[in-house]
Design a protein around this motif. Structure first.
Motif, PDB file in Angstrom:
ATOM      1  N   GLY A  63       1.050  -1.272  -0.383  1.00 27.91           N
ATOM      2  CA  GLY A  63      -0.337  -0.380  -0.230  1.00 27.91           C
ATOM      3  C   GLY A  63       0.909   1.688   0.029  1.00 27.91           C
ATOM      4  N   HIS A  88      -1.978   7.724   6.849  1.00 28.99           N
ATOM      5  CA  HIS A  88      -1.119   6.633   6.912  1.00 28.99           C
ATOM      6  C   HIS A  88      -0.043   7.265   5.474  1.00 28.99           C
ATOM      7  CE1 HIS A  88       0.868   2.084   5.849  1.00 28.99           C
ATOM      8  NE2 HIS A  88      -0.525   2.099   6.881  1.00 28.99           N
ATOM      9  N   GLU A 145      -8.411   6.549   8.316  1.00 26.72           N
ATOM     10  CA  GLU A 145      -7.442   5.764   9.067  1.00 26.72           C
ATOM     11  C   GLU A 145      -7.894   5.807  11.026  1.00 26.72           C
ATOM     12  OE1 GLU A 145      -6.315   7.860   7.049  1.00 26.72           O
ATOM     13  OE2 GLU A 145      -4.963   6.920   6.270  1.00 26.72           O
TER      14      GLU A 145
HETATM   15  C1  LIG Z   1      -4.700   3.627   4.891  1.00 23.24           C
HETATM   16  C2  LIG Z   1      -3.592   2.830   4.915  1.00 23.24           C
HETATM   17  N1  LIG Z   1      -3.223   3.602   3.683  1.00 23.24           N
HETATM   18  C3  LIG Z   1      -1.973   2.188   3.234  1.00 23.24           C
HETATM   19  C4  LIG Z   1      -2.087   0.686   4.028  1.00 23.24           C
HETATM   20  C5  LIG Z   1      -0.965   0.179   3.378  1.00 23.24           C
HETATM   21  O1  LIG Z   1       0.409   0.377   3.960  1.00 23.24           O
HETATM   22  P1  LIG Z   1       1.634  -0.739   3.693  1.00 23.24           P
HETATM   23  O2  LIG Z   1       2.610  -0.457   2.597  1.00 23.24           O
HETATM   24  O3  LIG Z   1       1.740  -1.274   4.986  1.00 23.24           O
HETATM   25  O4  LIG Z   1       1.146  -2.166   3.135  1.00 23.24           O
HETATM   26  C6  LIG Z   1      -2.264   0.791   4.924  1.00 23.24           C
HETATM   27  C7  LIG Z   1      -1.579   0.004   6.276  1.00 23.24           C
HETATM   28  O5  LIG Z   1      -2.148  -0.663   6.695  1.00 23.24           O
HETATM   29  C8  LIG Z   1      -3.485   1.626   5.342  1.00 23.24           C
HETATM   30  O6  LIG Z   1      -4.165   1.752   6.629  1.00 23.24           O
END
Ligand SMILES: Cc1ncc(COP(=O)(O)O)c(C=O)c1O
Length: 349
Positions: A63, A88, A145
């Motif tokens: 992500g 995030h 979030e």
């Molecule tokens: C809102 C949000 N965006 C993106 C991500 C993606 O993160 P990752 O790089 O850990 O896959 C997360 C993971 O917790 C998230 O909660």
């Protein structure tokens, strides 16, 4: 004590959906061309485009990478990204956007995790002034979030506002499936409210795959080069593609999200009204934020598996996933009830 072995700490604590595992095994037969030139990858891209109306779909590993690639398609070096302070992108990506894209984030305190036109307007000062970074992109997460969802009306009014101000919209869709389930709308309805977005698969039952969706072909210029330079072009891309296809087939993504959301709603209903527990935000996805007494917070530690030590927080985030069952939820609710009952008993003794 947590007798279930189930964690409510994160939807990332869940395993892989059996249908995704089966799709991975099925993809593991024979050889296939690398770097997305295989049949499964062609089908995954086409399926993503059909489900969302995107002009372009690019698979990446996680992500954070999706956010960096997606935002990067929208900004020039002197432009900045307005986002919620709690996003995030701002707090949980180790400064990836700043480091990799060299952009400046323009965070805004946002109650319930949601941006509004008014909050965005407060960050637009200095436009046209060559001494100031130029706000160009608005980043929002759906689900946020804080576990809240923008309604379609809210998203559309943000879209209209952004258009009127010459701002582009990036939507972090790590939990877009949960939002679509909550709003009872299609992925295309949500995608239409953004210029670029991510489609999260990992939290929805994949082993590890996310997609970046570019809604307008003109914004996709160079996208393949950006992905490669950002080290996100999988050589054995068919295995990411197989996961995406498994989730899109027969709307498994939606069934998974509905299960996760229903379990969060059940948990919220079970916790609400217990002594020492108060819900901090509306529950509109698969997260329950609860303000809890210290005793309850301590009792919950076994259920959230925090990797960062036994830090006891007064607001806990409890997350459900496609694999959470009613029995799991009821066992957790019972544990919280026991800890709040014993607190009451010792207080009245
Ligand atoms: C809102 C949000 N965006 C993106 C991500 C993606 O993160 P990752 O790089 O850990 O896959 C997360 C993971 O917790 C998230 O909660």
């Amino acid at each position: 004590m947590n007798p279930t072995g189930r964690s409510f700490g994160s939807d990332n604590h869940a395993g892989v959906h059996p249908a995704v595992m089966a799709a991975l095994a099925a993809a593991n037969t024979g050889d296939a061309t690398a770097y997305g030139e295989d049949e499964l990858s062609r089908r995954a891209v086409a399926a993503l485009q059909a489900a969302t109306g995107a002009a372009r779909a690019l698979l990446v590993f996680n992500g954070t990478a999706a956010n960096v690639l997606g935002v990067g398609l929208l900004i020039r070096p002197y432009e900045g990204v307005i986002c919620a302070e709690s996003s995030h992108l701002n707090v949980d990506e180790c400064g990836a956007a700043e480091r990799v894209l060299g952009t400046k984030l323009l965070p805004v305190p946002a109650p319930d995790g949601k941006l509004t036109p008014e909050l965005i307007a407060g960050r637009l000062a200095g436009r046209g002034d060559e001494h100031r970074v130029q706000a160009r992109v608005v980043e929002l997460a759906q689900v946020t979030e804080a576990g809240t969802c923008y309604s379609l009306a809210e998203l559309r009014s943000l879209r209209e506002y952004c258009r009127s101000e010459g701002l582009l919209m990036y939507l972090d869709g790590a939990r877009i499936a949960n939002a679509a389930a909550h709003l009872n709308c299609s992925l295309a309805d949500l995608a239409a409210c953004a210029d670029v977005l991510s489609f999260g698969c990992t939290k929805n039952g994949a082993m590890g795959a996310e997609a970046v969706l570019v809604m307008d072909e003109r914004l996709a210029e160079g996208a393949a080069f950006h992905r490669k330079q950002q080290m996100q072009l999988g050589s054995k891309l068919r295995f990411l593609s197989a996961q995406v296809l498994a989730l899109l087939e027969d709307d498994l993504w939606l069934r998974n999200a509905r299960q996760a959301n229903a379990m969060a709603a059940r948990l919220a209903a079970g916790l609400a009204g217990l002594p020492g527990v108060r819900l901090a935000y509306p529950v509109e996805g698969n997260a329950v934020f609860a303000k809890v007494s210290r005793d309850v917070a301590t009792a919950l530690q076994d259920w959230i598996f925090h990797a960062d030590g036994p830090e006891v927080r007064s607001v806990v985030r409890l997350m459900t996933s496609f694999s959470t069952t009613e029995d799991d939820v009821d066992a957790l609710t019972a544990a919280v009830r026991r800890s709040s009952d014993s607190r009451e008993t010792s207080a009245s003794a």
